[in-house]
Design a protein around this motif. Sequence first.
Motif, mmCIF file in Angstrom:
data_model
loop_
_atom_site.group_PDB
_atom_site.id
_atom_site.type_symbol
_atom_site.label_atom_id
_atom_site.label_comp_id
_atom_site.label_asym_id
_atom_site.label_seq_id
_atom_site.Cartn_x
_atom_site.Cartn_y
_atom_site.Cartn_z
ATOM 1 N N PRO A 115 5.060 34.478 22.598
ATOM 2 C CA PRO A 115 5.204 32.939 22.297
ATOM 3 C C PRO A 115 5.614 34.364 20.921
ATOM 4 C CG PRO A 115 3.109 33.305 21.841
ATOM 5 C CD PRO A 115 2.885 33.899 23.496
ATOM 6 N N GLY A 116 6.881 33.664 20.188
ATOM 7 C CA GLY A 116 7.276 34.554 18.502
ATOM 8 C C GLY A 116 5.990 32.900 18.165
ATOM 9 N N LEU A 117 6.540 33.403 16.549
ATOM 10 C CA LEU A 117 6.054 32.716 15.498
ATOM 11 C C LEU A 117 7.017 32.755 14.569
ATOM 12 C CD1 LEU A 117 2.880 32.030 14.679
ATOM 13 C CD2 LEU A 117 3.183 34.441 13.233
ATOM 14 N N GLU A 140 12.593 33.361 8.853
ATOM 15 C CA GLU A 140 11.572 33.189 9.056
ATOM 16 C C GLU A 140 10.509 32.686 10.703
ATOM 17 O OE1 GLU A 140 9.987 30.947 4.700
ATOM 18 O OE2 GLU A 140 11.251 29.938 6.956
ATOM 19 N N GLY A 141 11.225 33.217 11.501
ATOM 20 C CA GLY A 141 11.516 33.246 12.948
ATOM 21 C C GLY A 141 10.954 34.899 13.645
ATOM 22 N N ILE A 142 9.306 34.908 13.528
ATOM 23 C CA ILE A 142 9.149 36.092 14.225
ATOM 24 C C ILE A 142 9.235 36.307 15.757
ATOM 25 C CG2 ILE A 142 7.795 38.155 14.501
ATOM 26 C CD1 ILE A 142 6.689 37.339 11.139
ATOM 27 N N MET A 143 10.205 37.301 15.685
ATOM 28 C CA MET A 143 10.053 37.755 17.866
ATOM 29 C C MET A 143 8.775 38.394 17.928
ATOM 30 S SD MET A 143 12.833 37.120 18.853
ATOM 31 C CE MET A 143 14.918 37.364 19.080
ATOM 32 N N PRO A 144 8.894 37.766 19.953
ATOM 33 C CA PRO A 144 7.757 38.766 20.016
ATOM 34 C C PRO A 144 6.783 39.958 19.602
ATOM 35 C CG PRO A 144 8.640 36.871 21.349
ATOM 36 C CD PRO A 144 9.668 36.999 20.702
ATOM 37 N N SER A 145 8.170 41.261 19.641
ATOM 38 C CA SER A 145 7.178 42.358 19.348
ATOM 39 C C SER A 145 6.805 42.352 17.768
ATOM 40 C CB SER A 145 8.218 42.949 19.536
ATOM 41 O OG SER A 145 10.178 42.865 19.015
ATOM 42 N N HIS A 202 32.096 26.743 11.621
ATOM 43 C CA HIS A 202 31.911 27.006 10.046
ATOM 44 C C HIS A 202 30.629 27.740 9.892
ATOM 45 C CE1 HIS A 202 34.993 24.572 8.262
ATOM 46 N NE2 HIS A 202 34.163 23.138 9.113
ATOM 47 N N GLY A 203 29.922 28.363 10.909
ATOM 48 C CA GLY A 203 29.286 28.902 11.050
ATOM 49 C C GLY A 203 27.874 28.319 11.603
ATOM 50 N N GLU A 204 26.296 29.081 11.437
ATOM 51 C CA GLU A 204 25.205 29.067 12.434
ATOM 52 C C GLU A 204 23.786 27.801 11.565
ATOM 53 O OE1 GLU A 204 27.695 31.738 12.868
ATOM 54 O OE2 GLU A 204 25.555 32.363 12.605
ATOM 55 N N ALA A 205 23.090 27.207 11.826
ATOM 56 C CA ALA A 205 22.196 26.904 10.859
ATOM 57 C C ALA A 205 20.835 27.367 11.676
ATOM 58 C CB ALA A 205 22.178 25.043 11.480
ATOM 59 N N TYR A 206 19.546 27.546 11.580
ATOM 60 C CA TYR A 206 18.568 28.078 12.452
ATOM 61 C C TYR A 206 17.357 27.239 11.905
ATOM 62 C CZ TYR A 206 21.313 32.191 13.056
ATOM 63 O OH TYR A 206 22.699 32.452 13.857
ATOM 64 N N VAL A 207 16.797 26.200 12.615
ATOM 65 C CA VAL A 207 15.864 25.311 12.327
ATOM 66 C C VAL A 207 14.752 26.598 12.949
ATOM 67 C CG1 VAL A 207 14.638 23.248 12.265
ATOM 68 C CG2 VAL A 207 17.807 23.456 12.667
ATOM 69 N N THR A 208 13.715 26.339 12.218
ATOM 70 C CA THR A 208 11.802 27.222 12.574
ATOM 71 C C THR A 208 11.281 26.634 12.523
ATOM 72 O OG1 THR A 208 13.755 29.619 12.475
ATOM 73 C CG2 THR A 208 11.201 29.593 12.511
ATOM 74 N N PRO A 209 10.500 25.894 13.631
ATOM 75 C CA PRO A 209 9.264 25.454 12.947
ATOM 76 C C PRO A 209 8.438 26.104 12.303
ATOM 77 C CG PRO A 209 9.385 25.019 15.373
ATOM 78 C CD PRO A 209 10.128 25.793 14.965
ATOM 79 N N VAL A 210 7.460 26.190 11.049
ATOM 80 C CA VAL A 210 6.746 26.687 10.501
ATOM 81 C C VAL A 210 5.540 26.852 9.994
ATOM 82 C CG1 VAL A 210 8.903 28.146 9.582
ATOM 83 C CG2 VAL A 210 7.651 26.414 7.952
ATOM 84 N N GLY A 211 5.043 25.068 10.046
ATOM 85 C CA GLY A 211 4.096 24.704 9.584
ATOM 86 C C GLY A 211 3.672 23.589 10.599
ATOM 87 N N ALA A 221 4.286 29.443 17.215
ATOM 88 C CA ALA A 221 3.599 29.472 18.094
ATOM 89 C C ALA A 221 5.096 29.483 18.291
ATOM 90 C CB ALA A 221 3.070 29.408 18.428
ATOM 91 N N LEU A 222 5.976 30.126 18.244
ATOM 92 C CA LEU A 222 7.929 29.736 18.650
ATOM 93 C C LEU A 222 7.766 30.429 20.490
ATOM 94 C CD1 LEU A 222 9.118 31.189 15.748
ATOM 95 C CD2 LEU A 222 8.945 28.629 16.542
ATOM 96 N N ARG A 223 8.074 28.999 21.110
ATOM 97 C CA ARG A 223 8.346 29.329 22.828
ATOM 98 C C ARG A 223 9.675 30.206 23.125
ATOM 99 N NH1 ARG A 223 9.412 25.640 27.191
ATOM 100 N NH2 ARG A 223 8.960 24.249 25.685
ATOM 101 N N GLY A 224 10.729 30.406 22.367
ATOM 102 C CA GLY A 224 11.747 30.305 22.550
ATOM 103 C C GLY A 224 13.285 30.491 21.931
ATOM 104 N N ILE A 225 14.332 30.276 22.120
ATOM 105 C CA ILE A 225 15.832 30.448 21.832
ATOM 106 C C ILE A 225 16.273 29.123 22.114
ATOM 107 C CG2 ILE A 225 17.720 31.024 20.116
ATOM 108 C CD1 ILE A 225 15.112 32.531 19.560
#
Length: 337
Positions: free
Chosen positions: A85-87, A43-48, A182-191, A64-68
């Motif tokens: 920004p991303g979203l 649920e994170g969209i890159m700037p493009s 074991h893998g990765e966890a992605y935390v994305t602000p969505v609201g 709005a997402l400022r980066g990674i």
Amino acid sequence: MIDILVAGGGPAGLTAAIRAAAVGLEAVVVEPRPAPVDKACGEGIMPSGVAALRQLGVAPAGRALRGIRYVEGARRAEATFRDGPGLGVRRTELHAALHRRARDLGVRLVTGRVEEVRQGHDSVTAAGMTARWLIAADGLHSPSRRALGLDRPSTAPRRYGLRRHYGVAPWTDFVEVHWSRHGEAYVTPVGEGTVGVAVLSHHRRSHDQHLAAFPALARTLRGLDAGPVRGAGPLRRIASAPRAGRVLLVGDAAGYVDALTGEGIALATATAWAAVDCLKAGRPELYPARWARLTRRHRLLTQALLAAAGHPLTAGLIVPAAQRLPPLFSAAVRALQ
């Protein structure tokens, strides 16, 4: 005759239909499920991707997402986006916004499923309709790709994804990628009061079991209201070509490496846009090369990062390297945005 029949009413398919309407082509979208459809994604969209949505006239509500930011224990490295920004946006919100825009432009949305594809000299027939062209945008497990004989087996280890929402105010405006062996966890602000947590791994476990590999993150999320878990996979998909006669494959249907670098929506919009523009120009033969150019950087960087993460000698070096070499990490993030 319909100009473009679109198989799949997700982000890629709706992007294709919206772009077709914008350039004066009639598009009909065939999708079996009512909108909005929720699916497992970061649920994170890159700037493009955000810029492409804006050009389509689509502005979903989100954060709005400022980066990674990469996180592993006490180590962390972060890089900001250069081109705006991303979203972070709920998948249902994104789908609903695209659906509204398509309807506003007069796109016809038909309930149905594309399972068989028949091609003639100047037309293609699927789901009981005939069009000049078919754009296959029916996702990771694309029935159209299978029907056309374009599916190719993958020898790479299988990876799976799970996503869950938690009721908590976001603590950052970065997408946080937490790493473990074991893998990765992605935390994305969505609201304002919601974060999405997606985990990717070779292992088939519950979402809670996966979180145990990230103790600090698990402590932060413990006791919070949590939504249902949605899953996806295996993630790796290979298509022998992004075009077969009068059918052009876009988004995940055209092949997929992994969700590790978070470019799914950006690539879906870019490839769908390119496919429609090639058809509008009467040059469908140009699409495979356009697709290769649009996806090459993503495919190469994702494959390299997957190889490093999957090797015992290099898996533990990714975050330390990003921390010690900020310019290199920033260059990699900006190459993908």
